[in-house]
Design an enzyme around this catalytic site. Structure first.
Site, PDB file in Angstrom:
ATOM      1  N   ASP A  54      44.369  36.586 -32.061  1.00  0.00           N
ATOM      2  CA  ASP A  54      44.006  35.481 -31.180  1.00  0.00           C
ATOM      3  C   ASP A  54      43.911  35.987 -29.739  1.00  0.00           C
ATOM      4  O   ASP A  54      43.025  35.583 -28.983  1.00  0.00           O
ATOM      5  CB  ASP A  54      45.051  34.360 -31.254  1.00  0.00           C
ATOM      6  CG  ASP A  54      45.201  33.771 -32.654  1.00  0.00           C
ATOM      7  OD1 ASP A  54      45.861  34.412 -33.498  1.00  0.00           O
ATOM      8  OD2 ASP A  54      44.652  32.679 -32.888  1.00  0.00           O
ATOM      9  N   ASP A 113      46.283  30.089 -32.722  1.00  0.00           N
ATOM     10  CA  ASP A 113      47.676  30.016 -33.158  1.00  0.00           C
ATOM     11  C   ASP A 113      48.493  31.226 -32.715  1.00  0.00           C
ATOM     12  O   ASP A 113      49.544  31.509 -33.293  1.00  0.00           O
ATOM     13  CB  ASP A 113      47.760  29.798 -34.671  1.00  0.00           C
ATOM     14  CG  ASP A 113      47.252  30.976 -35.476  1.00  0.00           C
ATOM     15  OD1 ASP A 113      46.474  31.779 -34.932  1.00  0.00           O
ATOM     16  OD2 ASP A 113      47.629  31.089 -36.652  1.00  0.00           O
ATOM     17  N   ILE A 160      40.595  29.431 -34.601  1.00  0.00           N
ATOM     18  CA  ILE A 160      41.069  30.706 -35.138  1.00  0.00           C
ATOM     19  C   ILE A 160      42.527  30.632 -35.581  1.00  0.00           C
ATOM     20  O   ILE A 160      43.219  31.641 -35.623  1.00  0.00           O
ATOM     21  CB  ILE A 160      40.832  31.839 -34.107  1.00  0.00           C
ATOM     22  CG1 ILE A 160      41.559  31.538 -32.810  1.00  0.00           C
ATOM     23  CG2 ILE A 160      39.338  32.027 -33.852  1.00  0.00           C
ATOM     24  CD1 ILE A 160      41.457  32.671 -31.773  1.00  0.00           C
ATOM     25  N   ASP A 213      40.202  37.264 -35.676  1.00  0.00           N
ATOM     26  CA  ASP A 213      39.764  36.239 -34.723  1.00  0.00           C
ATOM     27  C   ASP A 213      38.773  36.818 -33.709  1.00  0.00           C
ATOM     28  O   ASP A 213      37.781  36.180 -33.349  1.00  0.00           O
ATOM     29  CB  ASP A 213      40.976  35.665 -33.983  1.00  0.00           C
ATOM     30  CG  ASP A 213      41.936  34.955 -34.915  1.00  0.00           C
ATOM     31  OD1 ASP A 213      41.522  34.600 -36.038  1.00  0.00           O
ATOM     32  OD2 ASP A 213      43.095  34.744 -34.521  1.00  0.00           O
TER      33      ASP A 213
HETATM   34 CA   LIG Z   1      44.744  33.253 -35.427  1.00  0.00          CA
END
Ligand SMILES: [Ca+2]
Ligand SMILES: [Ca+2]
Ligand SMILES: [Ca+2]
Ligand SMILES: [Ca+2]
Lengths: 332, 332, 332, 332
Positions: free
Chosen positions: B16, B11, B134, B257
């Protein structure tokens, strides 16, 4: 040293019995003045069984003078017997004692209802009485509903055994027995007791991960010594707890209600870690109904801190407290 | 050593980005083969911002060949922006980068929807692909709804950053951000992924109490060394994370993540404690909506274990992983 | 008269069959153009049984050219078979037809998923297609999640059979079958379809109190006449509905899905009362999960009207519609 | 004719006043014997304002001998003032009367708590007293919690104004004021009152759709006639209701509490339709919290009928009742 006034609001299990014994021994040592034992149904057993069990302890300790009041018959919403786990047997004492050993309940309990008794006692000694709530919080919730904030304003301090703070359940997967037995009551007490400090011993510090008093120490080692010393109440509890504990094969003995009272009497030695939080009780969760929920976002302006949580207890110290109760040692 | 196939469903926040960087570096070292990056809205930012951020990392790493697929626009029930805490800025990257540095999203993303892409890729290589999830689990939940159990049957392993296991919340008082962003999706994935093992890194092991990589180490010490070594992607993240972290005054850096991916790549060194449970997600709690709930009663016949939870992570090892990504060390 | 484009999203019961038949007859009369039949699991039966049943109708009507697309396998959260009441049998058609009468599902369904098919068809003819949703709303909810508001923006009009507006349940005590089969989907569609008008036929106007077409009229009187006239599809439904209805001893025949389509085709004659509301679907109620809830406080600024509810239907008119389908009358 | 014993448990609005007036007039005509007025907070106003308003009526009617008992201060869970709609003003009587017209509350109320008073009165005359509950059901719920099933076993009949049966709300979109003011109490009373028949007048038969006594008839026509006849209590209520009703521009006058009492006193003429159901109250719904829910599946073995619902009332008859109260007619 000036004795502190206390009331014990309980639901009649064997750990409630230990909590009572501890208060009686503390009273004998001039530390507290026990004003009343109040009972609640909807937890370990009925309010009448609870009264009978507490009466047995008082008798064994020659303290029939302590008044017992019957409290709430049921939780606020009614009981869901299907969902409940009975640990202490139907009668709260492992269903192993002869019923004939005890007078009729109506012959020894007070005429007043426990809720009224608590209210009246605390009004007479405002801010002087510590209330131990070691069963479902139904009586207290009813008091707050009937009398409003004033009900809490007269209480000096509320010490609760119940709830959890890391989602560890023993009654449902995510809820502790006392809170789960009347979630609305637990919710209401935490929300309404704004004028009365609350200390909570939750379930987690009592679990094997954190608290290790071997059941063998309790039933064999200590139990034998207390019986040899002729302690009538503990001798009775030897029987009750053998019936309750041994079939479960739990490794440790954790009489939660008594741990709470011990922590209050001997806080510096007993309490290794505590913290303060805003806490509430979830009522609507599928799995989390009855779970205590802390404000981990620490939004203190919106949600002021309302509870002190005991996070870690010294189990060696607790063993000394138990030996002290039994007269096996002079000091803790 | 045979490269393992992976898909990154994300996301678009800076952690991330670190997870992607780690996979790219692992691929360069022959450890994995990254088949796709899929994006989801409803978490840190929109699915388009997410695609743009991942594209920036891929470009800085000269890996524009990795395909990006746009996924779900919204959570299953729609978003509740009012309730959400945005940590990563509106665009997921602290709103600090020049928008002109990036192509138009429609010019670089694949035409297929992420849900279809995941389904098709896993069908082609059944039980060979590890899926890292994640962000909110929306894409996976949609896949299970559209295709049923078969959707999970083709996945080798599902590694999720999300949820909590001791009731510690960072998005609401009792819920973690990824699960709280789409609680129904998280619930559905845990319930439906019966034919696919799940490993979860929850929020608790990433909190200060358990994970201590000082933000100063990240931004000053390590950040300077990586920039000096000319690492373009990390230099970009130095800027992004400074904007995100410094105003918060958090003491530690915990790019969750990336910690998950590191734990998967280097499990023996990284994971100090793990356990298996039956887990579900509460949907209806007033405060516990989105909270993960473990079966502490261990009623295994009724509720078989469905997740492995990483409870403790070695933060020193994670620092070595980060230095390895930056090319500052050869081995972890 | 210009034919209106329609898509039928259904779950394969006998009233879904009547809805299809009605559309086919309307198409024969130049009133509509049926672009697709899409199926959903999680309602009356599986998506495959649903496809098979609709195929049977299409074949009996010599319209195998109408494309069928398989949709969602399960509700968003997964199915709770325990709670459900199956009225239409396991296969949606009373489990009374010979399975050998039908081709393999994979041989006649389209390769595209129903959600993608709906999205693509509506994108090609924006604001020209009326979508009839006469099963659980799973496909539509998935579409809104995958594509966002745009998914609804291309639909001309959404006509839903489902929900209730006075708390009368037929699947649980307070919820109607289609909404109860996927409450989250129903909630999401009502919340997200802001750019597409919605008409709902709820359960109440279909109940005995409001709708009286005797089952004896359906199965004996009308059924015999349609069979005598050689209507293959209705002859098949004579068998199916006898198996479904007679053991229940319900007095009236109320094929809800077909009533909705009839109300749309012949609104002035069919609809005796309708009203507009802000409506949502309760997800968390113990008893009201899946119940539609109207804003009786009429707080229109906060909660704009989003549905038109058909409150009363003319059952005599519906009988004429049915006779018209059977070719027993030229006009309604 | 033998007078029937009644207790009025109320929350002090103007329709509570009309209910009291009706009982007083019935008592004057030898139809009932009013044993007590009990008050509850958490509804229209505080329990003290409620007591004051009822005292005003008693005084105006020269019946200061009727004892008033103060009841619950708050709902079981505490009040959510944010969510509530106050129709009757802060003081329950439109905040339009001079506070100096009334004695101090403590000077005229009884020392016993309302819950204890109800319990004691009903124990003394088991199965002889009809209890009218025309506010939140807090006092009754507390009674059931404190005393268990026995509390209800002594009550002859419970007549409740509250709840709804078609999802029409007036306090929230789906909940009626009295039930919504203490949903847990309403739930508990319906669940626990197994040994006491319950009649409910819900909100729907009191709405404009079903009940039409023009407010102009009440305030102009009838009000003037009653004032001319020198009826002190009604003259006071003329003022109170003008202040409450006129700014709202509601077309009809529906003093629900009095409609209930009238229906009980004159059932054959007043009640045009009634039915029996299993009913409960939803506690967890997002929108349906406090909504009454009927068992439309009629699963009577599992859920026995526990309430009789008054569905339709004759409003012309009610007008005659009101004129009878005012002394403007001899018979109803
Ligand atoms: Ca994330
Ligand atoms: Ca206890
Ligand atoms: Ca259908
Ligand atoms: Ca009232």
């Amino acid at each position: 040293m000036c004795a502190k006034y206390v009331i014990l609001d309980c639901d009649g299990g064997s750990d409630d019995a230990w909590a009572l014994l501890l208060l009686l021994h503390a009273e004998r040592n001039g530390m507290v003045k026990l004003l009343a034992v109040t009972t609640t149904g909807g937890g370990n057993t009925t309010r009448e069984h609870c009264a009978r069990n507490m009466r047995r302890i008082l008798k064994a300790y020659a303290r029939e003078d302590v008044p017992i009041y019957l409290g709430a018959v049921e939780p606020l919403l009614g009981s869901n017997d299907d969902e409940k786990k009975y640990f202490h047997g139907q009668d709260g004492f492992g269903d192993c004692l002869d019923a004939s050993d005890c007078e009729k309940v109506e012959d020894f309990v007070q005429p007043l209802h426990a809720v009224s008794a608590i209210y009246e006692l605390c009004r007479k000694r405002p801010k002087q009485i510590t209330l131990f709530a070691i069963g479902p919080l139904t009586n207290l919730a009813v008091g707050f509903t009937m009398y409003g904030e004033e009900f809490g304003a007269h209480i000096k301090e509320l010490c609760i055994m119940g709830g959890n703070y890391q989602g560890v359940g023993n009654s449902s997967r995510a809820a502790e027995f006392n809170f789960h037995s009347d979630p609305e009551a637990a919710h209401a007490v935490l929300a309404k007791a704004k004028r009365c400090p609350i200390t909570i011993l939750p379930w987690e510090p009592c679990t094997d991960k954190h608290f290790n008093v071997p059941i063998s120490w309790r039933l064999e080692d200590f139990g034998a010594r207390a019986a040899a010393a002729g302690h009538a109440a503990i001798t009775m509890l030897n029987k009750v707890e053998s019936v309750q504990w041994l079939p479960m094969r739990f490794p440790n003995w954790n009489p939660c209600d008594a741990i709470l009272v011990a922590a209050w009497l001997f806080e510096p030695q007993m309490v290794k870690k505590h913290s303060t939080w805003n806490a509430t009780v979830d009522l609507r969760g599928t799995h989390t109904r009855g779970q205590m929920v802390l404000d981990h976002l620490r939004e203190i302006e919106k949600y002021p801190e309302n509870v002190r949580i005991l996070e870690e207890i010294d189990n060696e110290c607790f063993k000394r407290v138990v030996e002290w109760i039994a007269g096996l040692r002079k000091e803790v």
